[in-house]
Design an enzyme around this catalytic site. Structure first.
Site, PDB file in Angstrom:
ATOM      1  N   HIS A   1     -99.666  -3.705 -20.923  1.00 34.12           N
ATOM      2  CA  HIS A   1     -98.430  -4.334 -20.485  1.00 34.12           C
ATOM      3  C   HIS A   1     -98.741  -5.012 -19.150  1.00 34.12           C
ATOM      4  O   HIS A   1     -99.785  -4.773 -18.544  1.00 34.12           O
ATOM      5  CB  HIS A   1     -97.233  -3.366 -20.452  1.00 34.12           C
ATOM      6  CG  HIS A   1     -97.256  -2.309 -19.419  1.00 34.12           C
ATOM      7  ND1 HIS A   1     -96.145  -1.896 -18.731  1.00 34.12           N
ATOM      8  CD2 HIS A   1     -98.268  -1.568 -18.979  1.00 34.12           C
ATOM      9  CE1 HIS A   1     -96.487  -0.958 -17.899  1.00 34.12           C
ATOM     10  NE2 HIS A   1     -97.757  -0.734 -18.024  1.00 34.12           N
TER      11      HIS A   1
ATOM     12  N   GLN B   1     -97.221   5.246 -20.898  1.00 31.07           N
ATOM     13  CA  GLN B   1     -96.760   5.559 -22.259  1.00 31.07           C
ATOM     14  C   GLN B   1     -97.373   6.846 -22.793  1.00 31.07           C
ATOM     15  O   GLN B   1     -96.791   7.514 -23.630  1.00 31.07           O
ATOM     16  CB  GLN B   1     -97.116   4.416 -23.229  1.00 31.07           C
ATOM     17  CG  GLN B   1     -96.327   3.147 -23.029  1.00 31.07           C
ATOM     18  CD  GLN B   1     -94.833   3.326 -23.271  1.00 31.07           C
ATOM     19  OE1 GLN B   1     -94.405   4.207 -24.027  1.00 31.07           O
ATOM     20  NE2 GLN B   1     -94.044   2.501 -22.623  1.00 31.07           N
TER      21      GLN B   1
ATOM     22  N   ASP C   1    -103.771   3.742 -17.402  1.00 31.91           N
ATOM     23  CA  ASP C   1    -102.332   3.546 -17.253  1.00 31.91           C
ATOM     24  C   ASP C   1    -101.669   4.479 -18.265  1.00 31.91           C
ATOM     25  O   ASP C   1    -101.634   4.203 -19.463  1.00 31.91           O
ATOM     26  CB  ASP C   1    -102.015   2.076 -17.536  1.00 31.91           C
ATOM     27  CG  ASP C   1    -100.537   1.817 -17.754  1.00 31.91           C
ATOM     28  OD1 ASP C   1     -99.745   2.778 -17.720  1.00 31.91           O
ATOM     29  OD2 ASP C   1    -100.182   0.652 -17.991  1.00 31.91           O
TER      30      ASP C   1
ATOM     31  N   CYS D   1     -92.712  -6.793 -22.086  1.00 32.38           N
ATOM     32  CA  CYS D   1     -93.595  -6.955 -20.916  1.00 32.38           C
ATOM     33  C   CYS D   1     -95.070  -6.883 -21.311  1.00 32.38           C
ATOM     34  O   CYS D   1     -95.897  -6.330 -20.556  1.00 32.38           O
ATOM     35  CB  CYS D   1     -93.306  -5.913 -19.836  1.00 32.38           C
ATOM     36  SG  CYS D   1     -91.635  -5.999 -19.228  1.00 32.38           S
TER      37      CYS D   1
ATOM     38  N   LYS E   1     -90.212   7.237 -17.404  1.00 30.93           N
ATOM     39  CA  LYS E   1     -90.643   7.279 -18.806  1.00 30.93           C
ATOM     40  C   LYS E   1     -90.912   8.713 -19.262  1.00 30.93           C
ATOM     41  O   LYS E   1     -91.338   8.949 -20.375  1.00 30.93           O
ATOM     42  CB  LYS E   1     -91.907   6.440 -18.991  1.00 30.93           C
ATOM     43  CG  LYS E   1     -91.641   4.926 -18.924  1.00 30.93           C
ATOM     44  CD  LYS E   1     -92.825   4.150 -19.449  1.00 30.93           C
ATOM     45  CE  LYS E   1     -92.828   2.705 -19.026  1.00 30.93           C
ATOM     46  NZ  LYS E   1     -91.824   1.881 -19.698  1.00 30.93           N
TER      47      LYS E   1
HETATM   48  N1  ALA Z   1     -93.210  -1.038 -20.417  1.00 33.09           N
HETATM   49  C1  ALA Z   1     -91.803  -1.096 -20.564  1.00 33.09           C
HETATM   50  C2  ALA Z   1     -91.398  -1.212 -21.995  1.00 33.09           C
HETATM   51  O1  ALA Z   1     -92.228  -1.139 -22.822  1.00 33.09           O
HETATM   52  C3  ALA Z   1     -91.283  -2.168 -19.749  1.00 33.09           C
HETATM   53  O2  ALA Z   1     -90.258  -1.381 -22.306  1.00 33.09           O
END
Ligand code: ALA
Length: 473
Positions: free
Chosen positions: A132, A210, A207, A381, A237
């Protein structure tokens, strides 16, 4: 049902019961009310009740940290230090050798790293097409950035990674790679990539924005080939949306570099002639830190560790398999990345798809206004990755770019994304699938109007002022 399955299910049910706002009712276009189905966890997760409670418990004792002598300052400082320890433990950092630097979110964490590195001319950063924007743009004005491509499904091309590492060996300062894609959910083998990066003389940043909410993150022991040098993650998140994120990395690394932000809290001694920087993390946490956010993040990490990330992973795997099985027969619905319900070892419950003949923004609007379902649509993004998956290039790319730059987003390419959290259920998947079946068959009844500037669709008669009553506006 085995005892083990029963325990696992009861842990997931308890998690769901502790999601703040799980019972929110929203109005549908047909005049009825429905419990909201939130399937946009890749963008942001709701708060856990324990996190909210921790914040409520700390607020009466809240004070500025480290620089106050009073009881409240001592309590807040203790809570803030504890938050550093919890975050380090959650990602398997070495408490002696690593440091946790709290900031706003993953974006700030990665920018911090990009801004403190003492770049030299000719430095290379190897990143990937899957990132992203927050793990791509911060490198572009610092070094020569090489994007490693993906295979036809969208998985990271490890052979190309190997090739690029060899090609630029000796000049690579950093390999910056996502722990999991926010588009396809693919989970690159970060420890294998770490080994490849180290062989090429580079450090690695993962990163984990997620990855961390869904799987165990383990930086591994220092000095081993597969060790992760830096990890970044976001509280919002991972069930702690109170404005904190973390960058974790070697204390000695940060201790050798001046901070990005300079100001209160970053120094040992300062005169008008000289500055002696504090040790990390203080050196890299300029100004009064977000104590509440950091403590909230730590509270969430403690809850998740208590449940077990392996339990979270097992549940999300089942949910993803179930969703992919149910989506497969839907005419017109195409899943990007892997749509195979058996192929779950290297993917999360992030499912991006489109519906033939219905713009992505309209699908999302119908899901919202007729199904009470929250998803995200567009490019998430991650423009380079989405444009690649959708094969938007050449003249098609130029046309949409010109439109966007003239503030017309009606033809923005994109996908619809349903992303699961640890608390979602198969009943929620059933509801999504039933709504998509209706949409694919053209059986939605609202009259949707598209906004030129945003590209979003709203049903005729929708007025944002309708939202005011839901919150204290
Ligand atoms: N990385 C965030 C999304 O996936 C902004 O929504």
């Amino acid at each position: 049902m085995t005892d083990q399955t029963a325990t696992y299910l009861s842990k997931i049910e308890t998690l769901r019961g502790n999601i703040v706002g799980i019972d929110r009712q929203v109005p549908l276009l047909d005049g009825s009310m429905r419990t909201y189905t939130y399937l946009d966890n890749a963008a942001s997760t709701p708060s856990l009740r324990q996190v909210q409670d921790t914040v409520s418990n700390l607020l009466p004792w809240y004070s500025s940290v480290h620089r106050g002598a009073g009881w409240k300052s001592l309590i807040s400082s203790r809570a803030y230090e504890h938050a550093h320890e919890v975050a380090a433990r959650f990602v398997g950092a070495d408490p002696q050798k690593d440091v946790v630097i709290f900031g706003k979110n993953t974006t700030e964490a990665i920018n911090t790293l990009a801004n403190v590195i003492d770049w030299k001319s000719g430095d290379v950063v190897i990143t990937t097409l899957m990132e992203h924007h927050s793990d791509d743009l911060p490198w572009r004005n610092k070094a020569h950035v090489v994007h490693v491509g993906v295979d036809p499904q969208g998985r990271l091309d490890l052979a190309e990674m190997e090739k690029r590492l060899k090609e630029h060996s000796g000049k690579i300062r950093l390999v910056a790679v996502t722990g999991a894609s926010n588009v396809t959910g693919f989970v690159p083998p970060v420890h294998q990539i770490a080994e490849m990066a180290h062989q090429a003389g580079a450090l690695i940043l993962v990163d984990a924005a997620q990855l961390a909410p869904h799987r165990v993150v383990d930086m591994g022991p220092h000095g081993t080939s597969q060790h992760l040098d830096f990890v970044a993650l976001s509280g919002h998140k991972i069930y702690a949306p109170y404005g904190a994120g973390a960058l974790v990395g070697p204390k000695a690394f940060f201790a050798n570099l001046p901070p990005d932000y300079r100001g209160g809290g970053t120094i040992e001694v300062v005169t008008v002639d000289e500055v002696h920087w504090a040790e990390p993390p203080e050196r890299d946490e300029a100004g009064s830190p977000n104590v509440i956010g950091a403590v909230a993040l730590a509270a969430s990490l403690e809850v998740l560790s208590g449940v077990g990330m392996e339990v979270v992973e097992a549940h999300e795997r089942e949910l993803t398999a179930y969703a992919l099985e149910k989506l497969a027969p839907l005419p017109g619905v195409r899943v990007y990345g892997s749509a195979d319900p058996q192929d779950l070892d290297d993917r999360l419950g992030v499912i991006s798809f489109d519906v033939a003949g219905v713009p992505h923004a309209k699908v999302a609007a119908v899901l919202a206004f007729e199904g009470g379902i929250g998803v995200r649509d567009g490019c998430f993004c991650a423009h380079p990755y989405i444009l690649h998956l959708l094969q938007v290039e050449g003249e098609v790319y130029r046309k949409f770019k010109d439109e966007v730059l003239s503030n017309d987003r009606r033809n923005l390419p994109g996908l619809v994304r349903a992303s699961f959290g640890c608390y979602n259920t198969t009943a929620e998947v059933d509801h999504l699938v039933e709504m998509l079946q209706r949409i694919a068959a053209g059986k939605y009844f609202g009259d949707y109007i598209q906004e030129r500037n945003s590209g979003s669709y709203f049903p005729r008669g929708y007025d944002p002022a309708m939202l005011d009553g839901y919150f204290h506006l």
